[in-house]
Design a protein around this motif. Structure first.
Motif, PDB file in Angstrom:
ATOM      1  N   PHE A   1     -29.451  15.582  21.957  1.00 32.39           N
ATOM      2  CA  PHE A   1     -30.647  16.417  21.854  1.00 32.39           C
ATOM      3  C   PHE A   1     -30.304  17.864  22.216  1.00 32.39           C
ATOM      4  O   PHE A   1     -30.792  18.410  23.203  1.00 32.39           O
ATOM      5  CB  PHE A   1     -31.747  15.853  22.760  1.00 32.39           C
ATOM      6  CG  PHE A   1     -32.268  14.522  22.293  1.00 32.39           C
ATOM      7  CD1 PHE A   1     -33.335  14.462  21.413  1.00 32.39           C
ATOM      8  CD2 PHE A   1     -31.664  13.343  22.688  1.00 32.39           C
ATOM      9  CE1 PHE A   1     -33.807  13.237  20.960  1.00 32.39           C
ATOM     10  CE2 PHE A   1     -32.134  12.115  22.244  1.00 32.39           C
ATOM     11  CZ  PHE A   1     -33.211  12.058  21.369  1.00 32.39           C
ATOM     12  N   LEU A   2     -29.467  18.486  21.392  1.00 31.44           N
ATOM     13  CA  LEU A   2     -29.022  19.847  21.655  1.00 31.44           C
ATOM     14  C   LEU A   2     -30.042  20.883  21.200  1.00 31.44           C
ATOM     15  O   LEU A   2     -29.839  22.076  21.389  1.00 31.44           O
ATOM     16  CB  LEU A   2     -27.667  20.095  20.982  1.00 31.44           C
ATOM     17  CG  LEU A   2     -26.529  19.222  21.508  1.00 31.44           C
ATOM     18  CD1 LEU A   2     -25.247  19.502  20.736  1.00 31.44           C
ATOM     19  CD2 LEU A   2     -26.295  19.468  22.989  1.00 31.44           C
ATOM     20  N   CYS A   3     -31.133  20.429  20.593  1.00 30.06           N
ATOM     21  CA  CYS A   3     -32.219  21.332  20.202  1.00 30.06           C
ATOM     22  C   CYS A   3     -33.562  20.819  20.723  1.00 30.06           C
ATOM     23  O   CYS A   3     -34.614  21.166  20.188  1.00 30.06           O
ATOM     24  CB  CYS A   3     -32.282  21.484  18.688  1.00 30.06           C
ATOM     25  SG  CYS A   3     -30.809  22.190  17.954  1.00 30.06           S
ATOM     26  N   GLY A   4     -33.543  20.002  21.754  1.00 29.57           N
ATOM     27  CA  GLY A   4     -34.779  19.452  22.294  1.00 29.57           C
ATOM     28  C   GLY A   4     -34.621  19.080  23.754  1.00 29.57           C
ATOM     29  O   GLY A   4     -33.781  19.626  24.466  1.00 29.57           O
ATOM     30  N   GLN A   5     -35.420  18.123  24.221  1.00 31.87           N
ATOM     31  CA  GLN A   5     -35.388  17.661  25.607  1.00 31.87           C
ATOM     32  C   GLN A   5     -34.367  16.551  25.743  1.00 31.87           C
ATOM     33  O   GLN A   5     -34.517  15.483  25.159  1.00 31.87           O
ATOM     34  CB  GLN A   5     -36.775  17.148  26.029  1.00 31.87           C
ATOM     35  CG  GLN A   5     -36.850  16.673  27.479  1.00 31.87           C
ATOM     36  CD  GLN A   5     -36.852  17.819  28.473  1.00 31.87           C
ATOM     37  OE1 GLN A   5     -37.454  18.854  28.212  1.00 31.87           O
ATOM     38  NE2 GLN A   5     -36.204  17.646  29.598  1.00 31.87           N
TER      39      GLN A   5
ATOM     40  N   LYS B   1     -32.235  18.559  30.748  1.00 32.64           N
ATOM     41  CA  LYS B   1     -32.231  19.925  30.223  1.00 32.64           C
ATOM     42  C   LYS B   1     -33.091  20.011  28.957  1.00 32.64           C
ATOM     43  O   LYS B   1     -33.152  19.066  28.176  1.00 32.64           O
ATOM     44  CB  LYS B   1     -30.806  20.374  29.913  1.00 32.64           C
ATOM     45  CG  LYS B   1     -29.925  20.543  31.145  1.00 32.64           C
ATOM     46  CD  LYS B   1     -28.549  21.053  30.746  1.00 32.64           C
ATOM     47  CE  LYS B   1     -27.667  21.260  31.971  1.00 32.64           C
ATOM     48  NZ  LYS B   1     -26.313  21.760  31.596  1.00 32.64           N
ATOM     49  N   CYS B   2     -33.710  21.176  28.780  1.00 37.17           N
ATOM     50  CA  CYS B   2     -34.541  21.397  27.604  1.00 37.17           C
ATOM     51  C   CYS B   2     -33.924  22.509  26.759  1.00 37.17           C
ATOM     52  O   CYS B   2     -33.697  23.616  27.246  1.00 37.17           O
ATOM     53  CB  CYS B   2     -35.969  21.765  27.998  1.00 37.17           C
ATOM     54  SG  CYS B   2     -37.053  22.003  26.576  1.00 37.17           S
ATOM     55  N   PHE B   3     -33.643  22.179  25.509  1.00 38.95           N
ATOM     56  CA  PHE B   3     -33.085  23.147  24.565  1.00 38.95           C
ATOM     57  C   PHE B   3     -34.057  23.403  23.423  1.00 38.95           C
ATOM     58  O   PHE B   3     -33.651  23.777  22.326  1.00 38.95           O
ATOM     59  CB  PHE B   3     -31.759  22.621  24.000  1.00 38.95           C
ATOM     60  CG  PHE B   3     -30.744  22.265  25.047  1.00 38.95           C
ATOM     61  CD1 PHE B   3     -30.046  23.257  25.709  1.00 38.95           C
ATOM     62  CD2 PHE B   3     -30.489  20.942  25.369  1.00 38.95           C
ATOM     63  CE1 PHE B   3     -29.092  22.937  26.667  1.00 38.95           C
ATOM     64  CE2 PHE B   3     -29.547  20.609  26.331  1.00 38.95           C
ATOM     65  CZ  PHE B   3     -28.850  21.615  26.980  1.00 38.95           C
TER      66      PHE B   3
ATOM     67  N   VAL C   1     -37.466  21.226  11.756  1.00 35.05           N
ATOM     68  CA  VAL C   1     -36.409  21.357  12.756  1.00 35.05           C
ATOM     69  C   VAL C   1     -36.739  20.403  13.900  1.00 35.05           C
ATOM     70  O   VAL C   1     -37.732  20.584  14.596  1.00 35.05           O
ATOM     71  CB  VAL C   1     -36.291  22.801  13.276  1.00 35.05           C
ATOM     72  CG1 VAL C   1     -35.102  22.917  14.234  1.00 35.05           C
ATOM     73  CG2 VAL C   1     -36.132  23.780  12.117  1.00 35.05           C
ATOM     74  N   MET C   2     -35.902  19.394  14.074  1.00 36.35           N
ATOM     75  CA  MET C   2     -36.134  18.360  15.071  1.00 36.35           C
ATOM     76  C   MET C   2     -35.264  18.620  16.303  1.00 36.35           C
ATOM     77  O   MET C   2     -34.640  19.676  16.432  1.00 36.35           O
ATOM     78  CB  MET C   2     -35.830  16.992  14.460  1.00 36.35           C
ATOM     79  CG  MET C   2     -36.595  16.724  13.165  1.00 36.35           C
ATOM     80  SD  MET C   2     -38.383  16.649  13.423  1.00 36.35           S
ATOM     81  CE  MET C   2     -38.507  15.048  14.231  1.00 36.35           C
ATOM     82  N   SER C   3     -35.197  17.636  17.205  1.00 37.20           N
ATOM     83  CA  SER C   3     -34.451  17.817  18.446  1.00 37.20           C
ATOM     84  C   SER C   3     -32.948  17.684  18.266  1.00 37.20           C
ATOM     85  O   SER C   3     -32.181  18.243  19.042  1.00 37.20           O
ATOM     86  CB  SER C   3     -34.919  16.794  19.491  1.00 37.20           C
ATOM     87  OG  SER C   3     -36.266  17.017  19.843  1.00 37.20           O
ATOM     88  N   ASN C   4     -32.516  16.909  17.276  1.00 36.27           N
ATOM     89  CA  ASN C   4     -31.072  16.721  17.097  1.00 36.27           C
ATOM     90  C   ASN C   4     -30.627  16.842  15.649  1.00 36.27           C
ATOM     91  O   ASN C   4     -29.492  16.514  15.312  1.00 36.27           O
ATOM     92  CB  ASN C   4     -30.636  15.364  17.657  1.00 36.27           C
ATOM     93  CG  ASN C   4     -31.336  14.201  16.984  1.00 36.27           C
ATOM     94  OD1 ASN C   4     -32.136  14.379  16.065  1.00 36.27           O
ATOM     95  ND2 ASN C   4     -31.037  12.996  17.436  1.00 36.27           N
ATOM     96  N   HIS C   5     -31.520  17.326  14.777  1.00 31.90           N
ATOM     97  CA  HIS C   5     -31.157  17.547  13.373  1.00 31.90           C
ATOM     98  C   HIS C   5     -32.247  18.383  12.715  1.00 31.90           C
ATOM     99  O   HIS C   5     -33.294  18.632  13.312  1.00 31.90           O
ATOM    100  CB  HIS C   5     -30.980  16.225  12.632  1.00 31.90           C
ATOM    101  CG  HIS C   5     -32.243  15.445  12.432  1.00 31.90           C
ATOM    102  ND1 HIS C   5     -32.865  14.753  13.449  1.00 31.90           N
ATOM    103  CD2 HIS C   5     -33.024  15.274  11.331  1.00 31.90           C
ATOM    104  CE1 HIS C   5     -33.959  14.173  12.995  1.00 31.90           C
ATOM    105  NE2 HIS C   5     -34.079  14.483  11.705  1.00 31.90           N
ATOM    106  N   TYR C   6     -31.965  18.821  11.509  1.00 33.46           N
ATOM    107  CA  TYR C   6     -33.009  19.497  10.746  1.00 33.46           C
ATOM    108  C   TYR C   6     -32.912  19.100   9.280  1.00 33.46           C
ATOM    109  O   TYR C   6     -31.866  18.659   8.793  1.00 33.46           O
ATOM    110  CB  TYR C   6     -32.935  21.020  10.903  1.00 33.46           C
ATOM    111  CG  TYR C   6     -31.720  21.687  10.317  1.00 33.46           C
ATOM    112  CD1 TYR C   6     -31.635  22.007   8.961  1.00 33.46           C
ATOM    113  CD2 TYR C   6     -30.628  22.021  11.123  1.00 33.46           C
ATOM    114  CE1 TYR C   6     -30.517  22.619   8.426  1.00 33.46           C
ATOM    115  CE2 TYR C   6     -29.504  22.643  10.589  1.00 33.46           C
ATOM    116  CZ  TYR C   6     -29.467  22.932   9.243  1.00 33.46           C
ATOM    117  OH  TYR C   6     -28.345  23.531   8.712  1.00 33.46           O
TER     118      TYR C   6
END
Length: 317
Positions: free
Chosen positions: A28-32, A38-40, A67-72
Motif C-alpha cells: 500500500f505505497l499509495c494508501g494506508q 503509515k499513510c501514503f 487511483v487506488m492504494s496499490n495500483h491505478y
C-alpha cells in the motif's frame, strides 16, 4: 512469453486501451499501510495530477481513471493524428515541458541564431519527439518514473516502486469500452473504500460529477512545474460524452453521460462475492442522490458535453 508492446498496441485496430500499473509487491505505497500504520494517501493525488498533466502534453485522451492504494487504472484513447497536426515548434515546446532536451533544442527554443545544419538536426529531434508524444509506452514512462523517484525521495530509499511494466488491454468494441470504464470507476466501491461513485475520490467519475478546484491551477501547484504555464496554461479535460449518434464526426465517447451514470449505478449495486463492497440497494438512484430531477439533469448534461466541445474547438484553433 509476453508479446512486445508494439504488437499489443495498434491504433488502426482500436484507439482505446485499458492500462494498469501496480506497486511493487502490491504493498500500500499509495494508501494506508495496515502493517506499518503509515499513510501514503497523498501519493494518489501525485498520480492523478501527473496523469492530467501528461494528457495535456501527449496526443491522447483520458476517458477514465481510478487511483487506488496499490495500483491505478487508466482508460485512454490514442490520437496520433493530433501529433501530426502540431508544428515542429509546438512539438519541441511540449517535449521541453518534460525534458530539457539537447543543447541545440534549448538554444532553438531560446531564439538563438543557428546554422542550417543545426536547424536540420533540430527538425530531426522534433520528428523523434512527435512519435514519442503519440506513444503509449512513453506516456507511461513519463508517468511512472517521476512518481517512483518522488516516493523514494520521501521514503529515503532506492529501488523499484512499480512491480513491473504496465499492462495494457485493447478495447475493440463499444461494449468493451463501456464495461471497462464502469469497472474502473467502480474500483473504490468494489474495494470498500467508498460507498458510492460520487464519493470515490481520485476517480474520473468523481471528477465529472463533483464541482471542485481549478484543475489547471491544481496541477501547477501539485507538480511544482511551471513549464505547462509557459506552454499554454491549458489542462485538457477528460474525454467528453457525445451520445450514441451525432451529425459531425464523432470524437468523444459514443454514449450519453446520463446513460453511463445510470449504468455505473446499476452495476455498482450488483453484489460480487469476490469483492468487498457494493452500492447499497436502499440508496436512491444516482440522479436523485445528486439532487437532480431528469429534466434538470438533461439540461446540465447537455451543457456539460457542449462545454467540452467548445474547449476542444478552442484548443484546436
Amino acid at each position: 512469453m509476453p508479446r512486445p508492446r508494439c504488437q499489443q498496441i495498434s491504433v488502426t485496430e482500436t484507439p482505446y486501451y485499458h492500462v494498469v500499473s501496480r506497486c511493487v509487491r502490491r504493498t500500500f505505497l499509495c494508501g494506508q499501510d495496515h502493517a506499518t500504520g503509515k499513510c501514503f494517501d497523498h501519493r494518489r493525488q501525485w498520480i492523478e495530477d501527473r496523469i492530467r498533466l501528461l494528457a495535456s502534453l501527449f496526443a491522447l485522451e483520458v476517458a477514465a481513471y481510478a487511483v487506488m492504494s496499490n495500483h491505478y487504472h487508466l482508460v485512454v484513447k490514442l490520437e496520433p493524428a493530433q501529433a501530426e497536426q502540431w508544428s515542429d515548434d509546438e512539438v519541441l515546446r511540449r517535449w521541453s515541458c518534460l525534458f530539457k532536451g539537447p543543447l541545440l533544442v534549448q538554444r532553438y527554443l531560446a531564439g538563438a541564431s543557428q546554422e542550417s545544419y543545426e536547424l536540420s538536426q533540430v527538425a530531426e529531434f522534433a520528428q523523434c519527439y512527435r512519435r514519442r508524444l503519440a506513444d503509449l509506452s512513453w506516456f507511461m514512462k513519463c508517468l511512472n518514473e517521476p512518481i517512483a523517484r518522488q516516493a523514494n525521495r520521501e521514503d529515503g530509499c532506492s529501488g523499484h516502486f512499480w512491480e513491473a511494466r504496465f499492462k495494457s488491454q485493447a478495447l475493440r468494441t463499444e461494449a468493451a469500452l463501456l464495461s471497462c470504464m464502469a469497472y474502473v470507476d467502480l474500483n473504490p466501491v468494489r474495494a470498500g473504500m467508498a460507498a458510492t461513485p460520487e464519493t470515490s475520490a481520485h476517480t474520473s467519475i468523481w471528477e465529472r460529477i463533483t464541482p471542485r478546484f481549478n484543475l489547471a491551477q491544481a496541477v501547477r501547484e501539485q507538480m511544482q512545474l511551471d513549464a505547462l504555464l509557459r506552454f499554454d496554461g491549458k489542462v485538457k479535460p477528460l474525454l467528453h460524452f457525445e451520445g450514441a449518434w451525432v451529425q459531425e464526426e464523432q470524437t468523444g465517447l459514443p454514449f450519453a453521460f446520463e446513460d453511463y451514470l445510470a449504468l455505473v449505478d446499476d452495476t455498482g449495486r450488483a453484489i460480487d462475492p469476490r469483492k468487498k463492497g457494493a452500492i447499497a440497494n436502499a440508496l436512491p438512484p444516482i440522479l436523485q442522490r445528486l439532487g437532480l430531477n431528469p429534466e434538470q439533469w438533461l439540461d446540465q448534461s447537455t451543457q456539460f458535453e457542449a462545454s467540452y466541445r467548445q474547449q476542444r474547438r478552442r484548443s484546436a484553433a
